[in-house]
Design a protein around this motif. Structure first.
Motif, PDB file in Angstrom:
ATOM      1  N   LEU A 243       0.818  -1.211   0.000  1.00  0.00           N
ATOM      2  CA  LEU A 243       0.000   0.000   0.000  1.00  0.00           C
ATOM      3  C   LEU A 243       0.856   1.267   0.000  1.00  0.00           C
ATOM      4  O   LEU A 243       0.500   2.265  -0.628  1.00  0.00           O
ATOM      5  CB  LEU A 243      -0.909   0.016   1.231  1.00  0.00           C
ATOM      6  CG  LEU A 243      -2.270  -0.667   1.111  1.00  0.00           C
ATOM      7  CD1 LEU A 243      -3.002  -0.609   2.435  1.00  0.00           C
ATOM      8  CD2 LEU A 243      -3.106  -0.020   0.024  1.00  0.00           C
ATOM      9  N   LYS A 244       1.985   1.237   0.686  1.00  0.00           N
ATOM     10  CA  LYS A 244       2.814   2.441   0.785  1.00  0.00           C
ATOM     11  C   LYS A 244       3.536   2.770  -0.512  1.00  0.00           C
ATOM     12  O   LYS A 244       4.052   3.871  -0.670  1.00  0.00           O
ATOM     13  CB  LYS A 244       3.821   2.291   1.926  1.00  0.00           C
ATOM     14  CG  LYS A 244       3.182   2.360   3.307  1.00  0.00           C
ATOM     15  CD  LYS A 244       4.219   2.449   4.401  1.00  0.00           C
ATOM     16  CE  LYS A 244       3.547   2.659   5.755  1.00  0.00           C
ATOM     17  NZ  LYS A 244       4.537   2.766   6.854  1.00  0.00           N
ATOM     18  N   LYS A 245       3.602   1.820  -1.454  1.00  0.00           N
ATOM     19  CA  LYS A 245       4.276   2.073  -2.719  1.00  0.00           C
ATOM     20  C   LYS A 245       3.327   2.606  -3.791  1.00  0.00           C
ATOM     21  O   LYS A 245       3.767   2.917  -4.893  1.00  0.00           O
ATOM     22  CB  LYS A 245       4.940   0.776  -3.218  1.00  0.00           C
ATOM     23  CG  LYS A 245       6.050   0.251  -2.323  1.00  0.00           C
ATOM     24  CD  LYS A 245       7.266   1.142  -2.375  1.00  0.00           C
ATOM     25  CE  LYS A 245       8.370   0.613  -1.482  1.00  0.00           C
ATOM     26  NZ  LYS A 245       8.934  -0.657  -1.956  1.00  0.00           N
ATOM     27  N   ALA A 268      -0.696  -4.184   3.971  1.00  0.00           N
ATOM     28  CA  ALA A 268      -0.945  -3.109   4.931  1.00  0.00           C
ATOM     29  C   ALA A 268      -0.195  -3.281   6.239  1.00  0.00           C
ATOM     30  O   ALA A 268      -0.215  -2.375   7.076  1.00  0.00           O
ATOM     31  CB  ALA A 268      -2.449  -3.025   5.212  1.00  0.00           C
ATOM     32  N   VAL A 269       0.468  -4.418   6.449  1.00  0.00           N
ATOM     33  CA  VAL A 269       1.223  -4.657   7.679  1.00  0.00           C
ATOM     34  C   VAL A 269       2.712  -4.530   7.361  1.00  0.00           C
ATOM     35  O   VAL A 269       3.182  -5.138   6.398  1.00  0.00           O
ATOM     36  CB  VAL A 269       0.932  -6.060   8.246  1.00  0.00           C
ATOM     37  CG1 VAL A 269       1.711  -6.291   9.537  1.00  0.00           C
ATOM     38  CG2 VAL A 269      -0.558  -6.251   8.484  1.00  0.00           C
ATOM     39  N   THR A 310      -6.366   1.542   7.979  1.00  0.00           N
ATOM     40  CA  THR A 310      -5.560   1.849   6.795  1.00  0.00           C
ATOM     41  C   THR A 310      -6.193   1.260   5.536  1.00  0.00           C
ATOM     42  O   THR A 310      -6.293   1.920   4.498  1.00  0.00           O
ATOM     43  CB  THR A 310      -4.131   1.307   6.968  1.00  0.00           C
ATOM     44  OG1 THR A 310      -3.502   1.964   8.071  1.00  0.00           O
ATOM     45  CG2 THR A 310      -3.301   1.529   5.710  1.00  0.00           C
ATOM     46  N   VAL A 311      -6.637   0.008   5.633  1.00  0.00           N
ATOM     47  CA  VAL A 311      -7.254  -0.647   4.472  1.00  0.00           C
ATOM     48  C   VAL A 311      -8.586   0.013   4.128  1.00  0.00           C
ATOM     49  O   VAL A 311      -8.907   0.235   2.953  1.00  0.00           O
ATOM     50  CB  VAL A 311      -7.430  -2.160   4.738  1.00  0.00           C
ATOM     51  CG1 VAL A 311      -8.172  -2.828   3.583  1.00  0.00           C
ATOM     52  CG2 VAL A 311      -6.078  -2.829   4.947  1.00  0.00           C
ATOM     53  N   GLN A 312      -9.370   0.342   5.144  1.00  0.00           N
ATOM     54  CA  GLN A 312     -10.656   1.000   4.888  1.00  0.00           C
ATOM     55  C   GLN A 312     -10.460   2.353   4.202  1.00  0.00           C
ATOM     56  O   GLN A 312     -11.199   2.704   3.274  1.00  0.00           O
ATOM     57  CB  GLN A 312     -11.409   1.181   6.204  1.00  0.00           C
ATOM     58  CG  GLN A 312     -12.003  -0.115   6.754  1.00  0.00           C
ATOM     59  CD  GLN A 312     -12.541   0.058   8.163  1.00  0.00           C
ATOM     60  OE1 GLN A 312     -12.059   0.885   8.927  1.00  0.00           O
ATOM     61  NE2 GLN A 312     -13.533  -0.746   8.517  1.00  0.00           N
ATOM     62  N   ALA A 313      -9.473   3.115   4.654  1.00  0.00           N
ATOM     63  CA  ALA A 313      -9.216   4.426   4.050  1.00  0.00           C
ATOM     64  C   ALA A 313      -8.796   4.271   2.585  1.00  0.00           C
ATOM     65  O   ALA A 313      -9.243   5.035   1.714  1.00  0.00           O
ATOM     66  CB  ALA A 313      -8.134   5.163   4.835  1.00  0.00           C
ATOM     67  N   PHE A 314      -7.952   3.273   2.312  1.00  0.00           N
ATOM     68  CA  PHE A 314      -7.548   2.998   0.928  1.00  0.00           C
ATOM     69  C   PHE A 314      -8.759   2.626   0.077  1.00  0.00           C
ATOM     70  O   PHE A 314      -8.928   3.131  -1.045  1.00  0.00           O
ATOM     71  CB  PHE A 314      -6.519   1.868   0.934  1.00  0.00           C
ATOM     72  CG  PHE A 314      -6.395   1.130  -0.367  1.00  0.00           C
ATOM     73  CD1 PHE A 314      -5.804   1.729  -1.472  1.00  0.00           C
ATOM     74  CD2 PHE A 314      -6.864  -0.181  -0.489  1.00  0.00           C
ATOM     75  CE1 PHE A 314      -5.689   1.046  -2.670  1.00  0.00           C
ATOM     76  CE2 PHE A 314      -6.746  -0.864  -1.684  1.00  0.00           C
ATOM     77  CZ  PHE A 314      -6.164  -0.250  -2.780  1.00  0.00           C
TER      78      PHE A 314
END
Length: 361
Positions: A243-245, A268-269, A310-314
């Motif tokens: 996710l960060k990439k 996400a982890v 984090t996943v929900q926001a994505f």
């Protein structure tokens, strides 16, 4: 959100990317089955040495192509090399451990192998130079990999007959292959870029073999600049990423993939244990404020609720309703866990599982 292509895992599932920091396949497989029961994966244990690395493991599958390990890396040779035989033996031992621990298992099971473009960037031709620099060699390698995967999946069906197979193709070098930034041996030049239509055909041929064998194809890359539309055109039913990439330009292609029924495997982890934040210097105002503030007890890092948020926001950034996230996303670590310490590797898998359960609740 439309109904996704039928997948063998339930909503709210989590899985691993592949690699783990263990040496014993029985121990590693037990940990995976315990921590990721809804979508376990066959562990990759690169710490055991040559043949257990991602390139060597894929070389173990190749049909009618000999490979051996040279000082410069894996190289095509006229016949089966000693290191290729060792890699095949190591993979067989991993399957022995899996078979022993999955008696009467029924459910999804994921395996991972290097995809054709990254493999071409990691294997040399007989007279030197990477396979990625020769169109004919690229085609031959991809075809050999597709045939080898067909044989491997047949063997997996025999060993774990109740499993619904998911095959993850790892393509971390794909952006570099398409950009023409893979360095030659000297380091002074780069191989010419592979055109997108050829990359689609090479990857698509391997994916077609996976689908013909009755498995679900997923493509993973934790590199920035992954060409998600190309992966979907090639036939991927799942897209796995860190996710960060992701960049701003990735949102629309991923949203379109979801609309087409493709599942997202969201890394996400953190793959490595987050460092404890440094404390301010003693005697400063910052130190006084720090001392007054409550500090998180236990090891640093996100909680399962943090990961779920984090996943929900994505998911919301992609334009989909929050209550649909569990159907569209599988939660994973950001990348392979081979570089983590064993305690964090287990924690990362647990966090992924518990975060996925939050999303499904």
């Amino acid at each position: 959100m439309p109904n996704p292509i039928e997948m063998p895992w339930r909503p709210g599932a989590a899985t691993g990317v592949g690699s783990l920091p263990y040496d014993d396949p029985l121990e590693a497989t037990r940990v995976v089955l315990g921590e990721l029961p809804d979508l376990p994966h066959l562990p990759e244990l690169p710490g055991r040495g040559p043949g257990s690395d991602m390139i060597g493991r894929a070389c173990a599958l190749l049909v009618e192509l000999g490979v051996d390990l040279q000082p410069s890396g894996w190289r095509l040779v006229p016949g089966e090399g000693l290191d290729q035989r060792r890699a095949r033996s190591t993979l067989a031992r991993d399957l022995d451990a899996l078979e022993e621990l999955t008696q009467a298992y029924g459910g999804p099971l994921k395996v991972q192998f290097t995809g054709p473009l990254t493999l071409a960037a990691g294997v040399e031709r007989p007279r030197g130079g990477r396979v990625v620099g020769d169109s004919g060699a690229r085609r031959d390698l991809a075809q050999s990999l597709a045939e080898g995967l067909t044989v491997h999946l047949r063997e997996l069906h025999r060993r774990v007959p109740g499993a619904s197979l998911v095959v993850q193709l790892d393509e971390p070098s794909m952006p570099a292959v398409l950009r023409g930034s893979v360095p030659t041996a000297s380091g002074f030049s780069r191989y010419r870029p592979v055109e997108e239509h050829e990359a689609t055909d090479l990857l698509g041929g391997v994916i077609a073999a996976i689908v013909a064998a009755g498995a679900v194809p997923v493509v993973h890359s934790c590199a920035a600049g992954t060409p998600f539309p190309l992966l979907v055109r090639a036939g991927a039913r799942g897209l796995s990423f860190d996710l960060k990439k992701l960049g701003q330009a990735d949102a629309d292609p991923l949203s379109e993939a979801v609309e087409a029924g493709v599942a997202l495997f969201a890394g996400a982890v953190p793959a490595l244990r987050p460092e404890e934040p440094a404390r301010p210097a003693p005697g400063t105002a910052a130190a006084a404020a720090d001392g007054a503030a409550p500090r998180r007890s236990g090891p640093p890092g996100p909680t399962d609720a943090d990961v779920a948020r984090t996943v929900q926001a994505f998911w919301r950034r992609l334009g989909f309703a929050a209550d649909e996230v569990a159907r569209g996303v599988v939660v994973t670590p950001a990348c392979g866990l081979a570089g983590a310490d064993p305690a964090w590797a287990r924690t990362a898998m647990r966090l992924a599982r518990e975060a996925a359960a939050h999303l499904a609740s």
